[in-house]
Design an enzyme around this catalytic site. Structure first.
Site, PDB file in Angstrom:
ATOM      1  N   LEU A  53       0.809  -1.216   0.000  1.00 18.16           N
ATOM      2  CA  LEU A  53       0.000   0.000   0.000  1.00 18.16           C
ATOM      3  C   LEU A  53       0.843   1.267   0.000  1.00 18.16           C
ATOM      4  O   LEU A  53       0.305   2.372  -0.105  1.00 18.16           O
ATOM      5  CB  LEU A  53      -0.926   0.017   1.234  1.00 18.16           C
ATOM      6  CG  LEU A  53      -1.809  -1.230   1.432  1.00 18.16           C
ATOM      7  CD1 LEU A  53      -2.595  -1.121   2.734  1.00 18.16           C
ATOM      8  CD2 LEU A  53      -2.763  -1.411   0.250  1.00 18.16           C
ATOM      9  N   TYR A 103       2.008  11.106 -11.851  1.00 23.47           N
ATOM     10  CA  TYR A 103       1.463  10.172 -10.856  1.00 23.47           C
ATOM     11  C   TYR A 103       0.960   8.907 -11.533  1.00 23.47           C
ATOM     12  O   TYR A 103       1.301   7.781 -11.137  1.00 23.47           O
ATOM     13  CB  TYR A 103       0.343  10.842 -10.069  1.00 23.47           C
ATOM     14  CG  TYR A 103      -0.365   9.913  -9.098  1.00 23.47           C
ATOM     15  CD1 TYR A 103       0.320   9.364  -8.019  1.00 23.47           C
ATOM     16  CD2 TYR A 103      -1.710   9.592  -9.272  1.00 23.47           C
ATOM     17  CE1 TYR A 103      -0.327   8.516  -7.123  1.00 23.47           C
ATOM     18  CE2 TYR A 103      -2.360   8.748  -8.387  1.00 23.47           C
ATOM     19  CZ  TYR A 103      -1.665   8.209  -7.321  1.00 23.47           C
ATOM     20  OH  TYR A 103      -2.306   7.373  -6.448  1.00 23.47           O
ATOM     21  N   LYS A 107       2.301   4.910 -11.243  1.00 19.97           N
ATOM     22  CA  LYS A 107       1.432   3.805 -10.840  1.00 19.97           C
ATOM     23  C   LYS A 107       1.416   2.707 -11.912  1.00 19.97           C
ATOM     24  O   LYS A 107       1.445   1.521 -11.595  1.00 19.97           O
ATOM     25  CB  LYS A 107       0.012   4.319 -10.576  1.00 19.97           C
ATOM     26  CG  LYS A 107      -0.141   5.057  -9.251  1.00 19.97           C
ATOM     27  CD  LYS A 107       0.103   4.137  -8.078  1.00 19.97           C
ATOM     28  CE  LYS A 107      -0.241   4.744  -6.749  1.00 19.97           C
ATOM     29  NZ  LYS A 107       0.018   3.827  -5.610  1.00 19.97           N
ATOM     30  N   ASN A 132     -11.134   7.449  -6.143  1.00 20.29           N
ATOM     31  CA  ASN A 132     -10.925   8.322  -4.981  1.00 20.29           C
ATOM     32  C   ASN A 132     -11.457   7.651  -3.723  1.00 20.29           C
ATOM     33  O   ASN A 132     -12.643   7.322  -3.645  1.00 20.29           O
ATOM     34  CB  ASN A 132     -11.647   9.656  -5.181  1.00 20.29           C
ATOM     35  CG  ASN A 132     -11.105  10.434  -6.359  1.00 20.29           C
ATOM     36  OD1 ASN A 132     -10.023  10.985  -6.295  1.00 20.29           O
ATOM     37  ND2 ASN A 132     -11.860  10.460  -7.454  1.00 20.29           N
ATOM     38  N   GLY A 282     -44.311  14.760  41.818  1.00 20.05           N
ATOM     39  CA  GLY A 282     -45.716  15.108  41.979  1.00 20.05           C
ATOM     40  C   GLY A 282     -46.355  15.782  40.785  1.00 20.05           C
ATOM     41  O   GLY A 282     -47.550  16.071  40.797  1.00 20.05           O
TER      42      GLY A 282
END
Length: 369
Positions: A53, A103, A107, A132, A282
Site C-alpha cells: 500500500l 502520478y 502507478k 478516490n 408530583g
C-alpha cells in the site's frame, strides 16, 4: 498467517491493519516510512501475504512519484525474490494509471513490475486500481477532496469548488478493507487482469458539498441525515471523524418551567422525533389526545404512572412505569393521556413522536384524563 503491510501508517494501511487485528490476525508486519529499512528483508522472508500500500500522491518533487511508486515496489519484489518467497502480492494502484501524468505513469510502472514479477515467479498478484478513496483517518489536502472538505467545513474554514457538476468516482474505506480481507482469503473480485472493490459511488461535487454542509447544520436543527442512503451514511461517518476534539458535544434548547423540562434531541422528516422529558416530583403532564400523531414513552429514571382514557369513554387505564424496569408504552391515537411522577425525585422519560412538531397543525387537543 504472517501478513506484510507496506504503507501501514497511511490512510488505507492504518484502516486495514486495525481491521486485521479486529479479526484476530496477530502476525502483521507493519512497514512504513519510519520502519528500519533492514526489516523489509526479514518481513519478505516470512510473509505469507503482502499488501503493498506504500506510495505517494502529493510529493514535494515529482521525482518522488517514480522513486516511491515504482522504486520501492522494485525493492519489495527484489526482497521477495531473494528469499524465493512466492506468496500472493496485492498492490494499491489507481485509476490514474490510465492517464498520462507523472502520478499515473508511476502507478502504471508499478503495475507493470508486478505483472512481470508474476510471469517470472508464478506468484499470484492482485492489482487494484482504486478510485478516490474516503473515510476516517484520511488526510486533508492529501488523500482526497472529501477529506479536505470535511476537515475545512468542520473547522469553519473555507473551501473552493470550481465546478459543482464534476462527478467523482468514490470508494469508501470500509468497502476497501472488506475487499482486501476477502483477497487474503482467496475471494478477491476480479475484472480480467485487475481486481476491484465491488461497491463504489458516483456523486457530483456539488451534492457532496451540500451534504457536508447539511451535516454541520444538523446540530443546530437536531436533525440527522438520511442514513438509509449508503453514500450519505458513509460520508456522514467520515465528516464526524474530522470534528475538532473540543467540539464533539453541542448544546440543545431546553424548554424549562416549574414542572421540569422538555428537550428535543433528534428530528427526522421520515421517522419523527425523539425528545427527553423531565418531570418534577408530583407533577402531571399531558392531558391531551391526537388524531394521527402517535408516541412512545420510555421512563428511564424515577417512577410514575401513564393514564389513558378513550375520548368517548369514562374508563381510565393505568400503566405504572419505572426506570427499574424499562418498557416502552405506546400512546395510541384517540386516547387522552397524561404522565404523573409518583416519586420524590425527577422522573426522566424518553419520548418518540411519529412526526415533527408543527405549531400550525399540532394535532394536540386538551382533555383531562
Amino acid at each position: 498467517m504472517k501478513i506484510l503491510v507496506t504503507g501501514a501508517k497511511g490512510f488505507i494501511g492504518k484502516n486495514l491493519v486495525a481491521e486485521l487485528k479486529n479479526r484476530s490476525y496477530t502476525d502483521v508486519f507493519e512497514y512504513g516510512r519510519e520502519t528500519n529499512a533492514d526489516l523489509l528483508s526479514e518481513y519478505c522472508k516470512h510473509a505469507d501475504f503482502v499488501y503493498h500500500l506504500a506510495g505517494v500522491n502529493r510529493p514535494e518533487s515529482q521525482n518522488e512519484f517514480m522513486q516511491v511508486n515504482y522504486g520501492f515496489t522494485e525493492t519489495l519484489l527484489a526482497n521477495l525474490k531473494k528469499h524465493q518467497n512466492h506468496c500472493p502480492v496485492m498492490i494499491a494502484s489507481s485509476t490514474q494509471a490510465e492517464s498520462d501524468n507523472p502520478y499515473g505513469n508511476s502507478k502504471k510502472a508499478g503495475e507493470d513490475l508486478l505483472f512481470q514479477y508474476s510471469q517470472d515467479t508464478g506468484a499470484k498478484v492482485l492489482i487494484y486500481r482504486f478510485p478516490n478513496a474516503f473515510g476516517k483517518w484520511s488526510r486533508p489536502n492529501y488523500n482526497s477532496v472529501i477529506a479536505t472538505f470535511c476537515h475545512n467545513i468542520a473547522h469553519d474554514m473555507p473551501i473552493t469548488v470550481n465546478d459543482r457538476n464534476v462527478e467523482l468516482d468514490l470508494v469508501y474505506i470500509d468497502d476497501i478493507v472488506e475487499e482486501l480481507i476477502n483477497a487474503l482469503k482467496g475471494s478477491e473480485t476480479n475484472t480480467g487482469e485487475f481486481c476491484q472493490v465491488p461497491v463504489t459511488h458516483k456523486i457530483s461535487l456539488g451534492k457532496i458539498v451540500d451534504l457536508i454542509y447539511s451535516f454541520k447544520k444538523s446540530r443546530e436543527e437536531c436533525s440527522i441525515p438520511d442514513v438509509s442512503d449508503p453514500f450519505t451514511k458513509k460520508l456522514y461517518s467520515t465528516y464526524l471523524s474530522f470534528l475538532p476534539e473540543d467540539q464533539f458535544s453541542y448544546d440543545l434548547k431546553m424548554n424549562v418551567d416549574n414542572r421540569g423540562s422538555f428537550t428535543e434531541i433528534i428530528k427526522t422528516e421520515d421517522r419523527g422525533q425523539v425528545s427527553v422529558n423531565v418531570s418534577k416530583a408530583g407533577i402531571t403532564k399531558g392531558n391531551h389526545w391526537h388524531h394521527t400523531k402517535n408516541e412512545k414513552f420510555l421512563v428511564v429514571s424515577g417512577h410514575g404512572v401513564i393514564r389513558f382514557r378513550k375520548v368517548d369513554s369514562d374508563e381510565v387505564i393505568e400503566y405504572f412505569v419505572s426506570g427499574e424496569k424499562l418498557e416502552v408504552v405506546d400512546i395510541p391515537v384517540g386516547y387522552t393521556h397524561n404522565i404523573e411522577n409518583l416519586g420524590k425525585t425527577d422522573m426522566v422519560t424518553i419520548m418518540w413522536a411519529n412526526e415533527l412538531f408543527d405549531p400550525e397543525n399540532p394535532d394536540t387537543y386538551y382533555l383531562e384524563v
